[in-house]
Write a protein that holds these residues in place. Sequence first.
Motif, PDB file in Angstrom:
ATOM      1  N   THR A   1      -5.473  -4.993  13.768  1.00 48.11           N
ATOM      2  CA  THR A   1      -6.440  -4.419  12.828  1.00 48.11           C
ATOM      3  C   THR A   1      -6.352  -2.897  12.810  1.00 48.11           C
ATOM      4  OG1 THR A   1      -8.160  -4.465  14.544  1.00 48.11           O
ATOM      5  CG2 THR A   1      -8.034  -6.361  13.049  1.00 48.11           C
TER       6      THR A   1
ATOM      7  N   ARG B   1      -5.105  -6.489   0.956  1.00 47.05           N
ATOM      8  CA  ARG B   1      -6.384  -5.807   0.781  1.00 47.05           C
ATOM      9  C   ARG B   1      -6.569  -4.645   1.750  1.00 47.05           C
ATOM     10  NH1 ARG B   1     -11.089  -9.916   0.608  1.00 47.05           N
ATOM     11  NH2 ARG B   1     -10.334 -10.109  -1.524  1.00 47.05           N
ATOM     12  N   ASP B   2      -5.994  -4.756   2.956  1.00 42.38           N
ATOM     13  CA  ASP B   2      -6.261  -3.786   4.017  1.00 42.38           C
ATOM     14  C   ASP B   2      -4.951  -3.417   4.715  1.00 42.38           C
ATOM     15  OD1 ASP B   2      -7.062  -2.364   6.265  1.00 42.38           O
ATOM     16  OD2 ASP B   2      -8.718  -3.708   6.748  1.00 42.38           O
ATOM     17  N   ARG B   3      -4.516  -2.172   4.578  1.00 40.78           N
ATOM     18  CA  ARG B   3      -3.247  -1.739   5.148  1.00 40.78           C
ATOM     19  C   ARG B   3      -3.213  -1.825   6.668  1.00 40.78           C
ATOM     20  NH1 ARG B   3      -1.107   2.966   3.777  1.00 40.78           N
ATOM     21  NH2 ARG B   3      -2.176   3.119   1.782  1.00 40.78           N
ATOM     22  N   ASP B   4      -4.372  -1.907   7.300  1.00 41.25           N
ATOM     23  CA  ASP B   4      -4.419  -1.938   8.761  1.00 41.25           C
ATOM     24  C   ASP B   4      -4.337  -3.341   9.352  1.00 41.25           C
ATOM     25  OD1 ASP B   4      -4.534   0.809   9.179  1.00 41.25           O
ATOM     26  OD2 ASP B   4      -6.708   0.868   8.936  1.00 41.25           O
TER      27      ASP B   4
ATOM     28  N   HIS C   1       0.827  -1.212   0.000  1.00 39.95           N
ATOM     29  CA  HIS C   1       0.000   0.000   0.000  1.00 39.95           C
ATOM     30  C   HIS C   1       0.867   1.271   0.000  1.00 39.95           C
ATOM     31  CE1 HIS C   1      -3.133  -2.879   1.001  1.00 39.95           C
ATOM     32  NE2 HIS C   1      -2.429  -3.240   2.062  1.00 39.95           N
TER      33      HIS C   1
ATOM     34  N   SER D   1      -1.800  -7.465   5.047  1.00 38.61           N
ATOM     35  CA  SER D   1      -2.860  -7.857   4.130  1.00 38.61           C
ATOM     36  C   SER D   1      -2.754  -7.079   2.819  1.00 38.61           C
ATOM     37  CB  SER D   1      -4.231  -7.580   4.762  1.00 38.61           C
ATOM     38  OG  SER D   1      -5.261  -7.650   3.789  1.00 38.61           O
TER      39      SER D   1
END
Length: 293
Positions: free
Chosen positions: A197, A180-183, A142, A178
């Motif tokens: 998360t 899909r999700d930087r967090d 990301h 992830s």
Amino acid sequence: MKIRSRAAAVVTAAALAAVLSACSSPAQPPSGPDGPDGPDGPAVAHVHGLGVDPADGGLYVATHEGVIGVADDGTARRVGDKADYMGFTVIGPKTFLGSGHPAEDSGDHGNLGLIRSIDAGASWKTLSLGGTTDFHSLEYAHGTVYGYDSTRGVLRVSTDTTTWDDRAEIEALDMAVSPRDRDVVLATTRRGVVRSTDGGRSFGAGSGRVLAFLSWPAADALYGVDPEGGLHRSGDGGATWHRTGTVPGGQPQALTAVDARHVLAATQDGVYESRDGGGTFRERLPVSPAGAR
């Protein structure tokens, strides 16, 4: 049943502790377990990172004494200096990020901080944290660098490679972000895989599944290798896992999944490649366990 499960967890946690110890590095670089280059190329004793250059598909192996390029026919060559590359990742064509310690004969015994090569490891430039930080795990996702700073035991994150946000303190061997999700960040610890998360600012309790290294090339393809060399895959971000095979050669040293089917793993006996998600492996580079640390 609970007693046997707990015993198994203790055994695998102890095995992970052994991997943590083997992959630790002193404040000064080691005296060179990767022996002198010979007619068959440089001797390799311990691996800390693996990657494939998308420019030409070449395999690169980060070791205690430099980055080794491995051709498809098995020939190997040192591509640059003999620095101790504790952290390593390929982020684009001919573009690598690294960390660790300078070569022993360089006269500089500090930490490398975050360094970058734009010529496939032939030369490197310090981007930040030179002299202070030794990243043992580096991830780029990301547009962000995630680094595990072994000198302080903290996850650090940068969006510009020069300024850093310090996040959770954690004793970890490896991490994955992830796609899909930087967090969503996972890390391997003695108490199992832990999940964040909130971008690594905090982590939950361990999952109980003890894995040594992780690699997350696609949202539905997360790979992990356990301390005995078992390769596992998760299609749901680590909620459930299934074993896909066993990496030859014993205790693992590094893991990189290039995509959902292409997996690279280093063990105490060699660097191995699978093109079928871990069902079968072929050796790409031998590793000499006699010199491993």
